[in-house]
Design a protein around this motif. Sequence first.
Motif, PDB file in Angstrom:
ATOM      1  N   UNK A  60       0.822  -1.211   0.000  1.00 27.72           N
ATOM      2  CA  UNK A  60       0.000   0.000   0.000  1.00 27.72           C
ATOM      3  C   UNK A  60       0.856   1.262   0.000  1.00 27.72           C
ATOM      4  N   UNK A  61       0.299   2.297  -0.580  1.00 27.00           N
ATOM      5  CA  UNK A  61       0.951   3.611  -0.579  1.00 27.00           C
ATOM      6  C   UNK A  61       0.107   4.645   0.169  1.00 27.00           C
ATOM      7  N   UNK A  62      -1.088   4.249   0.596  1.00 19.78           N
ATOM      8  CA  UNK A  62      -1.973   5.137   1.369  1.00 19.78           C
ATOM      9  C   UNK A  62      -2.454   4.394   2.608  1.00 19.78           C
ATOM     10  N   UNK A  63      -2.799   5.139   3.620  1.00 21.45           N
ATOM     11  CA  UNK A  63      -3.323   4.540   4.841  1.00 21.45           C
ATOM     12  C   UNK A  63      -4.590   3.751   4.526  1.00 21.45           C
ATOM     13  N   UNK A  64      -4.764   2.599   5.176  1.00 22.01           N
ATOM     14  CA  UNK A  64      -5.987   1.808   4.969  1.00 22.01           C
ATOM     15  C   UNK A  64      -6.516   1.290   6.297  1.00 22.01           C
ATOM     16  N   UNK A  65      -6.584   2.175   7.264  1.00 20.60           N
ATOM     17  CA  UNK A  65      -7.118   1.795   8.567  1.00 20.60           C
ATOM     18  C   UNK A  65      -8.539   1.266   8.425  1.00 20.60           C
ATOM     19  N   UNK A  66      -8.891   0.346   9.310  1.00 18.98           N
ATOM     20  CA  UNK A  66     -10.219  -0.275   9.255  1.00 18.98           C
ATOM     21  C   UNK A  66     -11.224   0.663   9.898  1.00 18.98           C
ATOM     22  N   UNK A  67     -12.243   1.055   9.126  1.00 15.45           N
ATOM     23  CA  UNK A  67     -13.223   2.031   9.604  1.00 15.45           C
ATOM     24  C   UNK A  67     -14.600   1.404   9.770  1.00 15.45           C
ATOM     25  N   UNK A  68     -15.424   2.053  10.575  1.00 14.22           N
ATOM     26  CA  UNK A  68     -16.826   1.646  10.744  1.00 14.22           C
ATOM     27  C   UNK A  68     -17.708   2.627   9.980  1.00 14.22           C
ATOM     28  N   UNK A  69     -18.781   2.111   9.395  1.00 16.57           N
ATOM     29  CA  UNK A  69     -19.691   2.935   8.602  1.00 16.57           C
ATOM     30  C   UNK A  69     -21.118   2.768   9.108  1.00 16.57           C
ATOM     31  N   UNK A  70     -21.923   3.830   8.949  1.00 16.38           N
ATOM     32  CA  UNK A  70     -23.334   3.693   9.317  1.00 16.38           C
ATOM     33  C   UNK A  70     -24.108   3.071   8.160  1.00 16.38           C
ATOM     34  N   UNK A  89     -18.715   7.150   7.012  1.00  9.04           N
ATOM     35  CA  UNK A  89     -17.765   6.682   8.018  1.00  9.04           C
ATOM     36  C   UNK A  89     -18.054   7.346   9.359  1.00  9.04           C
ATOM     37  N   UNK A  90     -18.113   6.509  10.405  1.00 11.57           N
ATOM     38  CA  UNK A  90     -18.425   7.050  11.728  1.00 11.57           C
ATOM     39  C   UNK A  90     -17.261   6.884  12.706  1.00 11.57           C
ATOM     40  N   UNK A  91     -16.176   6.281  12.252  1.00 13.46           N
ATOM     41  CA  UNK A  91     -15.018   6.155  13.129  1.00 13.46           C
ATOM     42  C   UNK A  91     -14.042   5.102  12.650  1.00 13.46           C
ATOM     43  N   UNK A  92     -12.844   5.144  13.209  1.00 10.96           N
ATOM     44  CA  UNK A  92     -11.811   4.166  12.882  1.00 10.96           C
ATOM     45  C   UNK A  92     -11.835   3.057  13.926  1.00 10.96           C
ATOM     46  N   UNK A  93     -11.993   1.813  13.457  1.00  9.85           N
ATOM     47  CA  UNK A  93     -12.034   0.666  14.352  1.00  9.85           C
ATOM     48  C   UNK A  93     -10.625   0.213  14.711  1.00  9.85           C
ATOM     49  N   UNK A  94      -9.732   0.278  13.737  1.00  9.69           N
ATOM     50  CA  UNK A  94      -8.397  -0.250  13.964  1.00  9.69           C
ATOM     51  C   UNK A  94      -7.389   0.456  13.079  1.00  9.69           C
ATOM     52  N   UNK A  95      -6.295   0.913  13.677  1.00 11.93           N
ATOM     53  CA  UNK A  95      -5.210   1.562  12.937  1.00 11.93           C
ATOM     54  C   UNK A  95      -4.233   0.499  12.443  1.00 11.93           C
ATOM     55  N   UNK A  96      -4.057   0.411  11.135  1.00 10.98           N
ATOM     56  CA  UNK A  96      -3.116  -0.554  10.569  1.00 10.98           C
ATOM     57  C   UNK A  96      -1.735   0.089  10.426  1.00 10.98           C
ATOM     58  N   UNK A  97      -0.771  -0.685   9.965  1.00  6.13           N
ATOM     59  CA  UNK A  97       0.586  -0.160   9.785  1.00  6.13           C
ATOM     60  C   UNK A  97       0.599   0.952   8.747  1.00  6.13           C
ATOM     61  N   UNK A  98       1.510   1.876   8.888  1.00  8.02           N
ATOM     62  CA  UNK A  98       1.641   2.948   7.906  1.00  8.02           C
ATOM     63  C   UNK A  98       2.289   2.402   6.633  1.00  8.02           C
ATOM     64  N   UNK A  99       2.055   3.041   5.488  1.00  9.29           N
ATOM     65  CA  UNK A  99       2.735   2.616   4.263  1.00  9.29           C
ATOM     66  C   UNK A  99       4.258   2.606   4.411  1.00  9.29           C
ATOM     67  N   UNK A 100       4.787   3.554   5.197  1.00  5.37           N
ATOM     68  CA  UNK A 100       6.244   3.624   5.397  1.00  5.37           C
ATOM     69  C   UNK A 100       6.756   2.390   6.142  1.00  5.37           C
ATOM     70  N   UNK A 101       6.030   1.948   7.167  1.00  5.83           N
ATOM     71  CA  UNK A 101       6.473   0.819   7.988  1.00  5.83           C
ATOM     72  C   UNK A 101       6.180  -0.541   7.372  1.00  5.83           C
ATOM     73  N   UNK A 102       5.246  -0.595   6.429  1.00  2.43           N
ATOM     74  CA  UNK A 102       4.771  -1.881   5.908  1.00  2.43           C
ATOM     75  C   UNK A 102       5.873  -2.780   5.338  1.00  2.43           C
ATOM     76  N   UNK A 103       6.770  -2.288   4.456  1.00  2.00           N
ATOM     77  CA  UNK A 103       7.807  -3.177   3.919  1.00  2.00           C
ATOM     78  C   UNK A 103       8.675  -3.810   5.005  1.00  2.00           C
ATOM     79  N   UNK A 104       9.064  -3.019   6.001  1.00  2.00           N
ATOM     80  CA  UNK A 104       9.898  -3.567   7.084  1.00  2.00           C
ATOM     81  C   UNK A 104       9.137  -4.612   7.890  1.00  2.00           C
TER      82      UNK A 104
END
Length: 349
Positions: A132-142, A147-162
Amino acid sequence: MLRVDTLRITPQILSLIARIDEFKGAWRALGALAPDRLSALRRVATIESIGSSTRIEGSRLSDREVERLLSNLAIRSFETRDEQEVAGYAELMDRVFGSWQDIPFSENHIKQLHQILLRHSEKDSRHRGQYKTHSNSVAAFDESGVQIGVVFETATPFDTPRLMSELVAWVNDEREKGQLHPLLIIAIFVVVFLEIHPFQDGNGRLSRVLTTLLLIQAGYAYVPYSSLESVIELNKEAYYLALRRTQGSIRTNAPDWQPWLVFFLQSLAEQVRRLEKKIERERIVLAALPDLSLQIVEFAREHGRITMGDAMKLTGASRNTLKVHLRNLVERGHLSLHGSGRGVWYEIR
């Protein structure tokens, strides 16, 4: 690096692993069915897996619609997003089942598998097979899709390869050392992979295919004949809850692996239970049905349905004789009847 020193092997975990491994060892005897029967079981399980895994991510195609789509994969043209996802998942499963011995567990091969998964997805053409090259945090939707909020913050694109490099290296190191049970290695890989969420899209579907690949490579040869994805679909809320409870602690000094490990192993045990039930049913059918009825059931299982015309071509028997066999199969619960008049058809119950 991953902290697995906090992993607690409880009596519950030991019992689940023993249950799964007992079936693994007995599979050669339990699965001693004719090749065409095994082929039919695998086809049904594959349809269930594709349907369930794509529905977990939002697809609305039923297993029947998936089966019809699979019979026309050669058209290579899919109108909807759901159809594109099903086609890609089917091709990826076919690759894994056919070439699992030749797929090294590496970042490059994970990316190649992701590319196959999204091969038919038009909107994913720019990022398939790439981290990924963009954030893809897991969000909740109504209900309206807002979108009504972020359920889970995933790794950043910068950290993902490592993080992916570390994860893949950990899996290969643990597999080589042989000190940690293979099922625990696979379970930890899956939950960390989904915590990283390395690709822009398709992470959930890819994680389930990678689970199948790792299980087969670890010697769990029965996996293609019973759908783990359908078990997860039926327990989707518990699936997400277990993921979140473990994922929230992975990057701390005391990761809590238990919620996910228990759910994962319970799902594998349920997969085994379902397959045992199917095999026992197969044995009962084989022992109790006349040859002509058995031919009808085998055709319906392999092709998804059977008509009177199919039965006549298959067996060479008369319409009246076949009516008796089909009626008995419906009454005994082997087949269900659909339609009326000349449009009547039957499917496995």
